[in-house]
Design an enzyme around this catalytic site. Structure first.
Site, PDB file in Angstrom:
ATOM      1  N   ARG A  68     -24.186-123.015  14.627  1.00  0.00           N
ATOM      2  CA  ARG A  68     -25.199-123.385  15.626  1.00  0.00           C
ATOM      3  C   ARG A  68     -26.407-122.474  15.537  1.00  0.00           C
ATOM      4  NH1 ARG A  68     -24.732-126.353  20.349  1.00  0.00           N
ATOM      5  NH2 ARG A  68     -22.888-127.650  20.398  1.00  0.00           N
ATOM      6  N   ARG A  98     -23.340-119.146  18.578  1.00  0.00           N
ATOM      7  CA  ARG A  98     -22.441-118.789  19.693  1.00  0.00           C
ATOM      8  C   ARG A  98     -20.995-118.622  19.231  1.00  0.00           C
ATOM      9  NH1 ARG A  98     -22.519-124.402  23.091  1.00  0.00           N
ATOM     10  NH2 ARG A  98     -24.739-123.981  23.066  1.00  0.00           N
ATOM     11  N   HIS A  99     -20.630-119.271  18.121  1.00  0.00           N
ATOM     12  CA  HIS A  99     -19.271-119.054  17.612  1.00  0.00           C
ATOM     13  C   HIS A  99     -19.303-118.715  16.119  1.00  0.00           C
ATOM     14  CE1 HIS A  99     -19.822-123.353  17.151  1.00  0.00           C
ATOM     15  NE2 HIS A  99     -19.470-123.656  18.377  1.00  0.00           N
ATOM     16  N   THR A 112     -21.277-130.678  21.539  1.00  0.00           N
ATOM     17  CA  THR A 112     -22.192-131.726  21.097  1.00  0.00           C
ATOM     18  C   THR A 112     -22.045-132.960  21.980  1.00  0.00           C
ATOM     19  OG1 THR A 112     -21.675-130.886  18.903  1.00  0.00           O
ATOM     20  CG2 THR A 112     -23.017-132.875  19.009  1.00  0.00           C
ATOM     21  N   GLU A 118     -21.010-128.271   9.850  1.00  0.00           N
ATOM     22  CA  GLU A 118     -21.766-129.022  10.857  1.00  0.00           C
ATOM     23  C   GLU A 118     -23.046-128.263  11.137  1.00  0.00           C
ATOM     24  OE1 GLU A 118     -19.540-129.613  14.391  1.00  0.00           O
ATOM     25  OE2 GLU A 118     -17.992-130.745  13.383  1.00  0.00           O
ATOM     26  N   HIS A 151     -19.113-125.275  12.623  1.00  0.00           N
ATOM     27  CA  HIS A 151     -20.459-125.629  13.099  1.00  0.00           C
ATOM     28  C   HIS A 151     -21.296-124.357  13.228  1.00  0.00           C
ATOM     29  CE1 HIS A 151     -22.896-127.970  16.419  1.00  0.00           C
ATOM     30  NE2 HIS A 151     -23.669-127.425  15.504  1.00  0.00           N
ATOM     31  N   HIS A 158     -14.370-135.620  17.973  1.00  0.00           N
ATOM     32  CA  HIS A 158     -14.865-135.084  19.233  1.00  0.00           C
ATOM     33  C   HIS A 158     -13.961-135.504  20.393  1.00  0.00           C
ATOM     34  CE1 HIS A 158     -17.393-133.207  22.164  1.00  0.00           C
ATOM     35  NE2 HIS A 158     -18.077-132.683  21.177  1.00  0.00           N
ATOM     36  N   GLU A 193     -19.959-139.887  10.813  1.00  0.00           N
ATOM     37  CA  GLU A 193     -18.862-139.481  11.686  1.00  0.00           C
ATOM     38  C   GLU A 193     -19.137-140.089  13.054  1.00  0.00           C
ATOM     39  OE1 GLU A 193     -17.396-135.488  11.475  1.00  0.00           O
ATOM     40  OE2 GLU A 193     -16.799-135.500  13.581  1.00  0.00           O
ATOM     41  N   ASN A 250     -11.464-128.133  12.854  1.00  0.00           N
ATOM     42  CA  ASN A 250     -12.665-127.401  13.244  1.00  0.00           C
ATOM     43  C   ASN A 250     -12.240-126.056  13.864  1.00  0.00           C
ATOM     44  OD1 ASN A 250     -14.676-126.386  15.059  1.00  0.00           O
ATOM     45  ND2 ASN A 250     -15.777-128.311  14.861  1.00  0.00           N
ATOM     46  N   HIS A 271     -11.014-128.318  19.279  1.00  0.00           N
ATOM     47  CA  HIS A 271     -10.659-127.649  20.536  1.00  0.00           C
ATOM     48  C   HIS A 271      -9.197-127.826  20.916  1.00  0.00           C
ATOM     49  CE1 HIS A 271     -10.648-127.100  24.974  1.00  0.00           C
ATOM     50  NE2 HIS A 271     -11.381-126.059  24.641  1.00  0.00           N
ATOM     51  N   HIS A 312     -13.619-122.489  17.546  1.00  0.00           N
ATOM     52  CA  HIS A 312     -13.174-121.752  18.730  1.00  0.00           C
ATOM     53  C   HIS A 312     -12.279-120.559  18.418  1.00  0.00           C
ATOM     54  CE1 HIS A 312     -15.590-124.264  21.036  1.00  0.00           C
ATOM     55  NE2 HIS A 312     -14.955-125.365  20.686  1.00  0.00           N
TER      56      HIS A 312
END
Ligand code: PXP
Length: 238
Positions: free
Chosen positions: A44, A48-49, A100, A69, A42, A190, A150, A6, A213, A9
């Site tokens: 969103r 935001r990213h 999340t 996502e 993702h 996650h 998931e 993912n 992350h 970030h």
């Protein structure tokens, strides 16, 4: 077990200064060259990213195996139907959360989710539902006809090293077993990191882990290529 990285970030860092670096696409290329099996991003509602142009570039320029996502909103459904990622993971989304926080409550709203995922499945997208590792949610997901789930591993990750670790681990293991029995492909993710991920190898029939992350953080010290390779070693250690 497959590893999807993912890269949200990488975009967080870029957006922090409103610059065009670090490049999400370059990061994705490095992850794939290091052996990652796919890229997760993702999109969103608040952007935001990851931004729309990132998703387009991942799909149409890089042409990578893309897991998008997204929340179960009309806006995201439209974008997914335009882009046709290999897979979509439907996640709950709250504006103020840092990340999340929990899984979807499919069991309480089966009609809503069945209706939402149908056009995506009909378009050939592998739709996955992000759910807590509970038998009730696994059965509900199976009933509405998705082929992927998931499992949210956040509770396990938080409990790692504490006395509730085994209980949270067992929940993932049992949910995976039930999912497999119901013919679902079971993914998980996650909060997984270099300390806690190894126990996922104890679980039979887990299909893919999505990890973000911890890999992007580790990349600051050892480089993204090494961070992905180190994680792959842990993910595939039996
Ligand atoms: N899977 C899902 C469905 C997520 O929402 C996230 C966080 O965006 C992840 C996996 C990756 O979580 P982490 O960044 O904690 O590895």
């Amino acid at each position: 077990m497959l590893l999807g990285v993912n890269i949200d970030h990488v975009a967080t860092l870029r957006n922090a200064r409103g610059e065009n670096y670090p490049s999400v696409i370059e990061a994705a290329k490095i992850c794939l060259a290091a052996g990652a099996n796919g890229i997760t991003a993702h999109l969103r509602e608040d952007r935001r990213h990851i931004l729309d142009e990132d998703i387009y570039a991942l799909k149409f320029d890089l042409k990578c195996r893309l897991n998008m996502e997204m929340a179960a909103t009309d806006e995201m459904q439209k974008i997914a139907l335009k882009i046709l990622p290999d897979s979509c993971c439907i996640v709950p989304e709250k504006r103020k959360e840092i990340t999340t926080e929990g899984g979807l409550d499919v069991a309480s709203n089966p009609e809503h989710y069945a209706e939402f995922v149908k056009p995506l499945i009909d378009a050939g997208i592998n739709v996955s539902l992000f759910i807590d590792p509970s038998k009730k949610q696994i059965s509900a997901a199976s009933d509405i006809g998705v082929k992927y789930v998931e499992l949210h591993t956040g509770a396990y990750a938080r409990a790692f090293g504490n006395k509730t670790e085994q209980k949270e681990f067992d929940a993932i293991k049992q949910a995976t077993a039930l999912g497999h029995l119901l013919d679902l492909n079971v993914n998980a993710g996650h909060g997984l990191n270099y300390d806690n991920v190894h126990r996922m190898n104890e679980i039979d029939n887990l299909h893919e882990l999505n990890i973000g992350h911890s890999i992007i953080s580790r990349a600051l010290f050892v480089g993204l290529d090494n961070a992905v390779k180190e994680m792959l070693e842990l993910v595939n250690k039996n």
